[in-house]
Design a protein around this motif. Structure first.
Motif, PDB file in Angstrom:
ATOM      1  N   LEU A   1       0.835  -1.196   0.000  1.00 58.24           N
ATOM      2  CA  LEU A   1       0.000   0.000   0.000  1.00 58.24           C
ATOM      3  C   LEU A   1       0.876   1.256   0.000  1.00 58.24           C
ATOM      4  CD1 LEU A   1      -2.750   1.451   0.244  1.00 58.24           C
ATOM      5  CD2 LEU A   1      -2.518   1.233   2.718  1.00 58.24           C
ATOM      6  N   ILE A   2       1.895   1.269   0.856  1.00 56.92           N
ATOM      7  CA  ILE A   2       2.812   2.412   0.913  1.00 56.92           C
ATOM      8  C   ILE A   2       3.532   2.573  -0.423  1.00 56.92           C
ATOM      9  CG2 ILE A   2       4.887   3.338   2.040  1.00 56.92           C
ATOM     10  CD1 ILE A   2       2.354   3.371   3.810  1.00 56.92           C
ATOM     11  N   THR A   3       4.053   1.472  -0.958  1.00 56.73           N
ATOM     12  CA  THR A   3       4.797   1.510  -2.222  1.00 56.73           C
ATOM     13  C   THR A   3       3.939   2.060  -3.354  1.00 56.73           C
ATOM     14  OG1 THR A   3       6.138  -0.371  -1.537  1.00 56.73           O
ATOM     15  CG2 THR A   3       6.044   0.078  -3.882  1.00 56.73           C
ATOM     16  N   LEU A   4       2.736   1.541  -3.490  1.00 52.86           N
ATOM     17  CA  LEU A   4       1.866   1.977  -4.588  1.00 52.86           C
ATOM     18  C   LEU A   4       1.397   3.415  -4.400  1.00 52.86           C
ATOM     19  CD1 LEU A   4      -0.152  -1.324  -5.086  1.00 52.86           C
ATOM     20  CD2 LEU A   4       1.725  -0.438  -6.491  1.00 52.86           C
ATOM     21  N   THR A   5       1.098   3.797  -3.166  1.00 57.29           N
ATOM     22  CA  THR A   5       0.675   5.181  -2.897  1.00 57.29           C
ATOM     23  C   THR A   5       1.812   6.144  -3.208  1.00 57.29           C
ATOM     24  OG1 THR A   5      -0.847   4.411  -1.181  1.00 57.29           O
ATOM     25  CG2 THR A   5      -0.244   6.738  -1.143  1.00 57.29           C
ATOM     26  N   TYR A   6       3.016   5.811  -2.752  1.00 62.14           N
ATOM     27  CA  TYR A   6       4.168   6.680  -3.017  1.00 62.14           C
ATOM     28  C   TYR A   6       4.431   6.761  -4.524  1.00 62.14           C
ATOM     29  CZ  TYR A   6       8.795   8.751  -2.907  1.00 62.14           C
ATOM     30  OH  TYR A   6       9.865   9.589  -3.117  1.00 62.14           O
ATOM     31  N   GLY A   7       4.383   5.637  -5.206  1.00 62.83           N
ATOM     32  CA  GLY A   7       4.605   5.634  -6.653  1.00 62.83           C
ATOM     33  C   GLY A   7       3.602   6.506  -7.384  1.00 62.83           C
ATOM     34  N   THR A   8       2.346   6.447  -6.953  1.00 62.70           N
ATOM     35  CA  THR A   8       1.305   7.277  -7.553  1.00 62.70           C
ATOM     36  C   THR A   8       1.581   8.757  -7.306  1.00 62.70           C
ATOM     37  OG1 THR A   8      -0.301   5.507  -7.267  1.00 62.70           O
ATOM     38  CG2 THR A   8      -1.178   7.733  -7.569  1.00 62.70           C
ATOM     39  N   MET A   9       2.054   9.072  -6.099  1.00 58.89           N
ATOM     40  CA  MET A   9       2.369  10.472  -5.779  1.00 58.89           C
ATOM     41  C   MET A   9       3.529  10.981  -6.654  1.00 58.89           C
ATOM     42  SD  MET A   9       3.622  12.129  -2.184  1.00 58.89           S
ATOM     43  CE  MET A   9       5.223  11.355  -2.321  1.00 58.89           C
TER      44      MET A   9
ATOM     45  N   CYS B   1       5.446  14.146 -11.356  1.00 56.58           N
ATOM     46  CA  CYS B   1       6.059  14.196 -12.692  1.00 56.58           C
ATOM     47  C   CYS B   1       5.088  14.835 -13.683  1.00 56.58           C
ATOM     48  CB  CYS B   1       6.463  12.800 -13.154  1.00 56.58           C
ATOM     49  SG  CYS B   1       7.860  12.099 -12.260  1.00 56.58           S
ATOM     50  N   SER B   2       3.831  14.471 -13.587  1.00 57.06           N
ATOM     51  CA  SER B   2       2.820  15.043 -14.456  1.00 57.06           C
ATOM     52  C   SER B   2       2.623  16.536 -14.172  1.00 57.06           C
ATOM     53  CB  SER B   2       1.500  14.297 -14.266  1.00 57.06           C
ATOM     54  OG  SER B   2       0.468  14.892 -15.004  1.00 57.06           O
ATOM     55  N   ASP B   3       2.501  16.888 -12.893  1.00 54.82           N
ATOM     56  CA  ASP B   3       2.275  18.283 -12.509  1.00 54.82           C
ATOM     57  C   ASP B   3       3.412  19.197 -12.952  1.00 54.82           C
ATOM     58  OD1 ASP B   3      -0.072  17.469 -11.308  1.00 54.82           O
ATOM     59  OD2 ASP B   3       0.674  17.685  -9.245  1.00 54.82           O
TER      60      ASP B   3
ATOM     61  N   GLY C   1      14.149  17.781 -11.992  1.00 60.18           N
ATOM     62  CA  GLY C   1      14.803  18.581 -10.956  1.00 60.18           C
ATOM     63  C   GLY C   1      13.779  19.171  -9.998  1.00 60.18           C
ATOM     64  N   GLU C   2      12.664  19.639 -10.537  1.00 52.67           N
ATOM     65  CA  GLU C   2      11.584  20.184  -9.706  1.00 52.67           C
ATOM     66  C   GLU C   2      10.908  19.081  -8.892  1.00 52.67           C
ATOM     67  OE1 GLU C   2      10.639  23.341  -8.967  1.00 52.67           O
ATOM     68  OE2 GLU C   2      12.478  23.830 -10.039  1.00 52.67           O
ATOM     69  N   VAL C   3      10.720  17.928  -9.507  1.00 56.93           N
ATOM     70  CA  VAL C   3      10.123  16.797  -8.787  1.00 56.93           C
ATOM     71  C   VAL C   3      11.021  16.423  -7.604  1.00 56.93           C
ATOM     72  CG1 VAL C   3       9.442  14.365  -8.936  1.00 56.93           C
ATOM     73  CG2 VAL C   3       8.901  15.940 -10.822  1.00 56.93           C
ATOM     74  N   ASN C   4      12.337  16.361  -7.843  1.00 54.18           N
ATOM     75  CA  ASN C   4      13.282  16.049  -6.757  1.00 54.18           C
ATOM     76  C   ASN C   4      13.164  17.061  -5.618  1.00 54.18           C
ATOM     77  OD1 ASN C   4      14.307  13.886  -8.226  1.00 54.18           O
ATOM     78  ND2 ASN C   4      15.974  15.095  -9.087  1.00 54.18           N
ATOM     79  N   LYS C   5      13.043  18.344  -5.970  1.00 58.95           N
ATOM     80  CA  LYS C   5      12.917  19.390  -4.941  1.00 58.95           C
ATOM     81  C   LYS C   5      11.629  19.217  -4.139  1.00 58.95           C
ATOM     82  CE  LYS C   5      15.477  22.962  -7.416  1.00 58.95           C
ATOM     83  NZ  LYS C   5      15.354  24.222  -8.174  1.00 58.95           N
ATOM     84  N   GLN C   6      10.540  18.890  -4.826  1.00 64.31           N
ATOM     85  CA  GLN C   6       9.261  18.713  -4.133  1.00 64.31           C
ATOM     86  C   GLN C   6       9.301  17.493  -3.208  1.00 64.31           C
ATOM     87  OE1 GLN C   6       6.534  20.739  -3.974  1.00 64.31           O
ATOM     88  NE2 GLN C   6       7.911  22.134  -5.029  1.00 64.31           N
TER      89      GLN C   6
END
Length: 191
Positions: free
Chosen positions: A25-33, A38-40, A46-51
């Motif tokens: 559950l944690i793995t799939l939730t984190y992957g979805t986030m 990445c989409s947002d 680089g921005e995804v890494n910062k977020q």
């Protein structure tokens, strides 16, 4: 604190003091986030890494209280003890993994955590866009968590990944560097 004692303490705390959550559950939730970030950010990794780092930092600032409450640990005396505690008690408590502490710098102000396993990276394939393999640090939230938690115990650190099996490297390695010990600082007056 001896390394073996820390490992025993981490195992005991994991078995007795921690409410368990399904790892998938944690793995799939984190992957979805991460996918949503990445989409947002239009795959500006680089921005995804910062977020991810920013989210982790906020989590770490609160997670340290839970760590102290459930582990019964006191503040560590030096960076070596802190590293062993993070590895053998902190990661064990919250994720049931124990990264290896290694690669100490000559001045003992930096070390690496080598992850043999990473539950956040289970079932993960990075986007095949020619950039994610070089730019995205999928588990960067861990860097932020360590920065936030250690700042709450007056240790300002820099944490970053130097390799990741998701990028095709042989190991996943996070580098942590102590920048300074912070004095107990009062917040500025709200006038």
């Amino acid at each position: 604190m001896a390394s073996n004692k820390a490992a025993r303490d981490g195992e005991k705390i994991w078995k007795t003091n921690i409410d368990k959550v399904n790892a998938e559950l944690i793995t799939l939730t984190y992957g979805t986030m991460v996918a949503q970030l990445c989409s947002d950010f239009n795959n500006k990794y680089g921005e995804v890494n910062k977020q991810l780092d920013k989210m982790g930092y906020n989590i770490g600032m609160r997670l340290i209280e839970d760590f102290f409450a459930k582990s019964g640990m006191q503040r560590c005396g030096n960076l070596q003890e802190t590293a062993e505690t993070i590895s053998k008690i902190g990661f064990k408590m919250f994720l049931n993994i124990t990264p290896t502490v290694s690669n100490w710098s000559a001045d003992n102000k930096s070390f690496s955590l080598i992850f043999d396993e990473n539950p956040l990276a289970d079932f993960v394939e990075l986007p095949n866009d020619g950039r994610a393999q070089d730019e995205l640090w999928f588990s960067n939230i861990f860097c932020g968590i360590l920065r936030g938690a250690l700042e709450m115990v007056q240790m300002q650190v820099e944490a970053h990944y130097v390799s990741d099996v998701l990028r095709g490297n042989d190991t996943t390695e996070m580098r942590i560097t102590l920048l300074r010990y912070m004095e107990d600082e009062m917040p500025p007056d709200d006038e």
